[in-house]
Design a protein around this motif. Structure first.
Motif, PDB file in Angstrom:
ATOM      1  N   SER A 150       0.819  -1.218   0.000  1.00 14.37           N
ATOM      2  CA  SER A 150       0.000   0.000   0.000  1.00 14.37           C
ATOM      3  C   SER A 150       0.851   1.265   0.000  1.00 14.37           C
ATOM      4  CB  SER A 150      -0.923   0.011   1.216  1.00 14.37           C
ATOM      5  OG  SER A 150      -0.182  -0.066   2.425  1.00 14.37           O
ATOM      6  N   GLY A 151       2.160   1.113   0.177  1.00 16.52           N
ATOM      7  CA  GLY A 151       3.031   2.282   0.189  1.00 16.52           C
ATOM      8  C   GLY A 151       3.125   2.909   1.560  1.00 16.52           C
ATOM      9  N   LEU A 152       3.773   4.051   1.622  1.00 17.46           N
ATOM     10  CA  LEU A 152       3.993   4.719   2.899  1.00 17.46           C
ATOM     11  C   LEU A 152       2.663   5.102   3.550  1.00 17.46           C
ATOM     12  CD1 LEU A 152       6.977   7.134   2.085  1.00 17.46           C
ATOM     13  CD2 LEU A 152       7.057   4.964   3.330  1.00 17.46           C
ATOM     14  N   PRO A 153       2.531   4.884   4.863  1.00 15.68           N
ATOM     15  CA  PRO A 153       1.310   5.304   5.568  1.00 15.68           C
ATOM     16  C   PRO A 153       1.237   6.825   5.645  1.00 15.68           C
ATOM     17  CG  PRO A 153       2.956   4.498   7.118  1.00 15.68           C
ATOM     18  CD  PRO A 153       3.494   4.221   5.756  1.00 15.68           C
ATOM     19  N   PRO A 154       0.046   7.377   5.884  1.00 15.39           N
ATOM     20  CA  PRO A 154      -0.138   8.832   5.861  1.00 15.39           C
ATOM     21  C   PRO A 154       0.796   9.603   6.782  1.00 15.39           C
ATOM     22  CG  PRO A 154      -2.264   7.742   5.816  1.00 15.39           C
ATOM     23  CD  PRO A 154      -1.241   6.668   6.028  1.00 15.39           C
ATOM     24  N   PHE A 155       1.136   9.065   7.946  1.00 11.65           N
ATOM     25  CA  PHE A 155       1.961   9.830   8.883  1.00 11.65           C
ATOM     26  C   PHE A 155       3.402   9.993   8.362  1.00 11.65           C
ATOM     27  CE2 PHE A 155       3.347   5.678  10.163  1.00 11.65           C
ATOM     28  CZ  PHE A 155       4.626   5.862  10.688  1.00 11.65           C
ATOM     29  N   LEU A 156       3.777   9.208   7.340  1.00 13.05           N
ATOM     30  CA  LEU A 156       5.100   9.342   6.739  1.00 13.05           C
ATOM     31  C   LEU A 156       5.060  10.129   5.425  1.00 13.05           C
ATOM     32  CD1 LEU A 156       6.880   5.894   7.335  1.00 13.05           C
ATOM     33  CD2 LEU A 156       7.354   8.098   8.427  1.00 13.05           C
ATOM     34  N   LEU A 157       3.933  10.766   5.169  1.00 13.12           N
ATOM     35  CA  LEU A 157       3.796  11.592   3.971  1.00 13.12           C
ATOM     36  C   LEU A 157       3.563  13.047   4.373  1.00 13.12           C
ATOM     37  CD1 LEU A 157       1.394   9.351   1.852  1.00 13.12           C
ATOM     38  CD2 LEU A 157       3.883   9.577   1.566  1.00 13.12           C
TER      39      LEU A 157
END
Length: 628
Positions: A150-157
């Motif tokens: 799913s790729g990077l989670p929101p807190f890492l964006l």
């Protein structure tokens, strides 16, 4: 240090009271600990976190003993990793965000975060903890498509982009984003944190990049995993506490895997915290979690079978629990529940039925249902008048609180409710006095429940009588949690009852995700949340003005730089919820019983919540000790 001042200065320092230079402390061995272990001076970091309990109004404890507690299902063993609450950053009982596992954090421009671990810090198996564990997570787990498709989670964006990751030295790493990332540090302090570090020395053996292919194939066959990636996933269970071989940094470690009914969690001999007399925490040797029928846990607690119990207890149990105090030598503490409301009625704004959808999105309809409820009656009958009638919003303990958030469209006024429903055009009624919907169906609302709370069922009975007076028929339909969520996904759910906001005591620096349509698990707007989470490939795009504005505000918060910006955003989001009555809150401030039997340093007044709070975590369960 105050969180806002810390942000401004760019450096986070520990807000725990320190007892003085660690070198001046005489470290003490724990009686009965495995003699084959290294001495305590070699087990704790060179600069452990030193806690001055007396400054916190607590007493110096003593090592030993077993704490018994009851859980309603086997998978609740994971709560040991909630209650233990060892976090890179954690909240203290003043809701200040401070380093814990980390020695310090430097923040520059809200977008550059340099994390410093404690020199000499070790995992529960004695292996060093440091920068390599962060590197392994970032480079080999979360950015590996096979492990994290799913790729990077929101807190890492930040502004849709991931960070640049650097290893500075053996104990320091840096995350650098192009834009500010206010999500990052608060996420590290959650009850279920993202664990941006992993025990690399343990997990590498299951990773195709590092492990022996024959060993990986053999281990995969044992658990019927098709390849190395699902095998790694089964071994990498930082939160669930199911893999007894996985090293941890938490105060207690699961010791065996031979029962699904009784779990024994033993002290972590390499834990990083000590008290001001040189005693390593936790004080308690082991926590024993025994599975019991959730409905029987109040009776078992009253019979004295638990030393510390809040799970599966509710306000309705207080009278019974109080009666058993003298006989079974326990105390029933009453903590402040941190939920925005003890329960809320949730109109499904993305319901599939077009007639229901139009009604649910009509602000007048939600207002009518809200002011058609006698919350004072609910409070008297269900909570002895001890709660606060009103909306599902922030509580007075929150610095964001305004009285109108609680009161707006929450005063009982059946005459006005009837007028609003008439204004919508719902003027026709059947022979039983129930209004007719635009397509001729009677206005009969099925409110679905998870079937887990008698109090919710009792509340719906009282609300049904209220709504009958405004021409609305309420049918309560008990279900199961999974079924409820499935019906939200399919769009068949019309309305449900659930607990209120998890976080009723936020500061502006906490994530306002509960106020915006960003979560697919929400029973209020699943389709919009799914659309957001899947980046447009699922669900439905938002087509309702208040939801669009909430999303705009949430996205503004995600790139905000200052506490003042975040405060303004939070307050507008809270105002929209108050104006629109998106969730129909009922009563807040209901007390949570916490039964304490033979355990010291447990506060009689406390905060009980999930985020922030981690149940006992915010009060530091590792500082509790057994009286005998």
């Amino acid at each position: 240090m105050n969180f806002k001042k810390a942000l401004a200065s760019g450096v986070f320092l520990s807000a725990f009271a320190l007892a003085g230079p660690v070198a001046a402390l005489e470290l003490k061995e724990i009686p009965g600990l495995d003699p084959n272990l290294p001495p305590v001076a070699e087990r704790v970091p060179s600069e452990p976190l030193v806690v001055d309990l007396e400054a916190k109004g607590r007493t110096i404890g003593k090592h030993g003993g077993s704490l018994n507690t009851l859980i309603g299902r086997a998978k609740d063993v994971r709560l040991i990793n909630v209650w233990g609450y060892a976090r890179l950053m954690g909240y203290n009982d003043k809701l200040e965000l401070v380093p814990d596992l980390l020695e310090s954090v430097e923040v520059e421009d809200g977008r550059i975060f340099t994390l410093h671990t404690r020199e000499g810090h070790k995992w529960s198996d004695g292996h060093p903890f440091g920068a390599e564990d962060f590197r392994y997570y970032f480079e080999d787990v979360v950015t590996n498509e096979k492990l994290t498709p799913s790729g990077l989670p929101p807190f890492l964006l930040a502004d849709g982009k991931g960070p640049k990751f650097e290893v500075i030295d053996e104990t320091s790493v840096r995350f650098t984003w192009d834009a500010p990332n206010p999500l990052f540090l608060p996420h590290l302090a959650k009850a279920r944190p993202p664990f941006i570090y992993r025990p690399a020395h343990y997990l590498k053996q299951y990773h195709e990049k590092y492990g022996d292919p024959d060993f990986i194939a053999s281990e995969a066959a044992k658990v019927k995993a098709r390849s190395w990636a699902p095998l790694h996933g089964k071994k990498d269970e930082m939160y669930s506490a199911r893999n007894v071989d996985l090293p941890t940094l938490q105060p207690w470690v699961r010791s065996n895997d031979n029962s699904d009914l009784r779990f024994i969690l033993e002290r972590n001999p390499y834990y990083h915290r000590i008290d001001s007399t040189g005693q390593q925490l936790p004080y308690i040797d082991e926590v024993i979690m025994t599975v019991a029928d959730g409905k029987l846990i109040p009776a078992k607690t009253q019979a004295g079978e638990s030393n510390l119990q809040a799970r599966n207890l509710s306000f309705s149990d207080i009278t019974v629990l109080k009666k058993g105090e003298k006989l079974n030598d326990y105390v029933t503490a009453l903590w402040s529940n941190a939920k925005g409301s003890e329960m809320s009625i949730l109109p499904n704004l993305t319901v599939k039925d077009p007639v229901w959808r139009k009604l649910m999105r009509d602000t007048r309809f939600r207002h009518a249902l809200s002011i058609g409820i006698d919350r004072n009656l609910l409070n008297r009958v269900l909570f002895f008048g001890l709660g606060t009638p009103g909306n599902d919003t922030v509580l007075s303990m929150s610095p964001l609180y305004l009285p109108e958030y609680t009161r707006k469209w929450a005063e009982y006024d059946p005459e006005k409710a009837n007028a609003l429903l008439d204004e919508i055009g719902l003027t026709e009624r059947n022979g039983k006095g129930i209004r007719l919907m635009p397509d001729g169906r009677p206005l009969e609302i099925i409110v679905e429940t998870s079937g887990e709370s008698e109090t919710q069922s009792d509340a719906l009975e009282l609300i049904a009588e209220n709504w009958k007076d405004i021409g609305v028929k309420l049918f309560a339909k008990p279900s199961q949690r999974d079924n409820l969520r499935e019906r939200a996904i399919t769009g068949d759910l019309v309305m449900s009852v659930w607990w209120g906001m998890d976080n009723g005591i936020p500061t502006a620096d906490m994530d306002p995700e509960e106020l915006a349509p960003v979560q697919s698990e929400s029973l209020t707007w699943h389709a919009w949340g799914d659309h957001y989470e899947t980046k447009g490939s699922g669900g439905e795009p938002m087509d309702w003005a208040p939801a669009k504005r909430l999303m705009e505000l949430y996205e503004a918060w995600l790139v905000s730089k200052t506490p003042d910006e975040r405060t303004a955003i939070w307050q507008e989001m809270l105002q929209i919820h108050a104006d629109e009555t998106i969730r129909i809150g009922l009563v807040s401030g209901v007390r949570q019983p916490v039964v304490v039997k033979g355990v010291k340093n447990v506060p009689l007044e406390g905060i009980y919540g999930w985020d922030p709070g981690a149940h006992y975590g915010i009060h530091r369960m590792d500082e509790f000790y057994m009286a005998k």
